[in-house]
Write an enzyme that holds these catalytic residues in place. Structure first.
Site, mmCIF file in Angstrom:
data_model
loop_
_atom_site.group_PDB
_atom_site.id
_atom_site.type_symbol
_atom_site.label_atom_id
_atom_site.label_comp_id
_atom_site.label_asym_id
_atom_site.label_seq_id
_atom_site.Cartn_x
_atom_site.Cartn_y
_atom_site.Cartn_z
ATOM 1 N N ARG A 242 26.832 7.374 -50.850
ATOM 2 C CA ARG A 242 27.933 7.567 -51.688
ATOM 3 C C ARG A 242 28.098 8.965 -52.617
ATOM 4 O O ARG A 242 28.747 9.427 -53.112
ATOM 5 C CB ARG A 242 28.091 6.401 -52.120
ATOM 6 N N LYS B 129 46.912 20.869 -49.937
ATOM 7 C CA LYS B 129 47.632 21.743 -50.153
ATOM 8 C C LYS B 129 46.856 23.129 -49.655
ATOM 9 O O LYS B 129 46.507 22.472 -48.234
ATOM 10 C CB LYS B 129 48.005 21.740 -51.278
ATOM 11 N N TYR C 191 52.614 17.262 -61.426
ATOM 12 C CA TYR C 191 52.745 16.675 -60.663
ATOM 13 C C TYR C 191 52.894 15.111 -61.119
ATOM 14 O O TYR C 191 52.570 14.869 -61.713
ATOM 15 C CB TYR C 191 51.401 16.730 -59.770
ATOM 16 N N ASP D 219 45.145 22.030 -63.523
ATOM 17 C CA ASP D 219 45.260 21.909 -61.924
ATOM 18 C C ASP D 219 46.278 23.182 -61.549
ATOM 19 O O ASP D 219 47.123 24.065 -61.084
ATOM 20 C CB ASP D 219 47.084 21.171 -61.684
#
Ligand SMILES: Cc1ncc(COP(=O)(O)O)c(C=O)c1O
Length: 381
Positions: free
Chosen positions: A52, A202, A104, A177
């Site tokens: 993890r 993307k 977004y 972003d």
């Protein structure tokens, strides 16, 4: 003999030229181990203990993205949302954040619904206006300015350099972003940003087959250390196979983005002349309100994303989307296949998308096919 440093496109194509030391393989192996051997004296000298927190499959894509963004370090996350959320969750309690009104929608809605519970106050501003950002600053309280440029779904542009200056004068950080711009077209850290986020779902992956997110930092400071702990503690980690696919996708990032930019420009030119199209929203157009800033902070193109407004309102726009065959009616963007979407249907009531707006993600198909398909769908109205 000294060699010039390789261009970013070369670094990407060769995934930094990394060779697996054990085998000589030119493609790094996928590590699936969830746990790592402890030394006999109870130490973990090789630096990894549990899956993890540590995954060797992350190293090549993280190193490549750090190189492309000019950052000190990169972290992969299980999604773009997980990467963004990690930034907000790492802020101290009672932080004030400035975020754009046009961004977004999923992150906007997460901030609207959950930020208060996390002890964060968010002001949404018109981020195309530096005065609006400046006026929203709360002296001593603002910890983060979050911007997205070009921003979904209007492709609004925010000045990164000027926003960084406002943030730093306020003692805050600037996070960008940069999903739509990609490191091919913009490097926000070189313009003064502190953090860059991507929905790697993307363009970075580029094949519509991995959900992933990334954060790259300018400095490995105390805030970055909190983000590292947020990922390992919160557990929003990417699978090993997805990390491998992401690296594979990033090898073709430059030719994909370059082709998408060129095709988008051609599509924009064709659609700007079309009588059924009310408006084309694309930062490469001189008439776009953000064009001058985009020309300064984007190099090599204005991206593959554009939106068009169709004469006749929502029904007409949905009708055009229904009429395409090559473009696929689907959400998301940045893949090799071109996508079209009626954005207001996705974003709901407080969307800045006008009801007649279709969002187009230009893929790498032949641009003439893409234009002909759109013209047929527009003509059928
Ligand atoms: C600009 C932008 N940022 C962030 C996200 C969230 O990324 P993900 O879907 O990978 O969680 C998206 C997703 O569409 C996006 O378009």
């Amino acid at each position: 003999m000294s060699r010039k440093p390789a261009h970013p496109a070369t670094l990407a194509a060769q995934a930094m030229g990394l060779i697996d030391e054990a085998t000589g393989a030119v493609v790094p192996p996928i590590h699936t181990a969830t746990t790592f051997l402890r030394d006999p004296d109870n130490q973990y000298r090789r630096g990894r203990s549990y899956g993890r927190a540590d995954n060797p499959s992350y190293d090549p894509p993280q190193a490549l993205l750090s190189a492309l963004e000019g950052g000190a370090a990169t972290l992969l996350f299980s999604s773009g949302m997980a990467a963004a959320a990690a930034v907000f969750q790492s802020l101290p309690r009672d932080s004030h954040v400035i975020a754009p009104r046009v961004m977004y929608w999923g992150l906007r809605s997460w901030l609207q619904n959950f930020s208060e519970a996390w002890g964060i106050a968010v002001d949404f501003v018109d981020a195309t206006s530096l005065d609006a950002i400046r006026q929203a600053v709360r002296p001593g309280g603002t910890r983060l300015i979050w911007i997205e440029t070009p921003a979904n779904p209007l492709w609004s542009i925010t000045d990164i350099t000027a926003s960084a200056e406002i943030a730093h004068n306020a003692g805050a950080l600037l996070a960008v972003d940069s999903t739509a711009a990609t490191p091919v077209l913009t490097q926000p850290l070189a313009l003064g940003a502190d953090l860059v986020m991507h929905s790697a779902t993307k363009y970075l992956n580029g094949h519509s087959d991995v959900v992933a997110g990334t954060l790259t930092t300018a400095r490995e400071d105390a805030f970055w250390a909190r983000i590292v702990t947020t990922r390992s503690g919160g557990g929003a980690i990417l699978g090993s196979f997805e990390a491998y696919l992401l690296l594979r996708g990033m090898r073709t990032l430059f030719p994909r983005v370059e082709r998408a930019c060129r095709s988008a420009q051609q599509i924009v030119e064709a659609l700007s002349r079309h009588p059924q199209v009310l408006e084309v929203l694309y930062p490469g157009l001189p008439a776009h309100p953000g064009h001058a800033v985009a020309a300064r902070q984007m190099a090599g193109g204005y991206g593959g994303m554009l939106s068009i407004r169709i004469r006749g309102g929502a029904e007409a726009a949905i009708g055009v989307a229904a009429g395409v065959e090559i473009w696929k009616r689907a959400t998301s963007f940045g893949g090799v296949e071109s996508l079209i979407e009626h954005r207001a249907s996705v974003e709901g009531a407080d969307s800045p998308a006008p009801p007649d707006l279709l969002r187009l993600s230009t893929g790498i198909e032949d641009p003439e096919d893409l234009i002909a398909d759109l013209e047929t769908a527009l003509g059928a109205r």
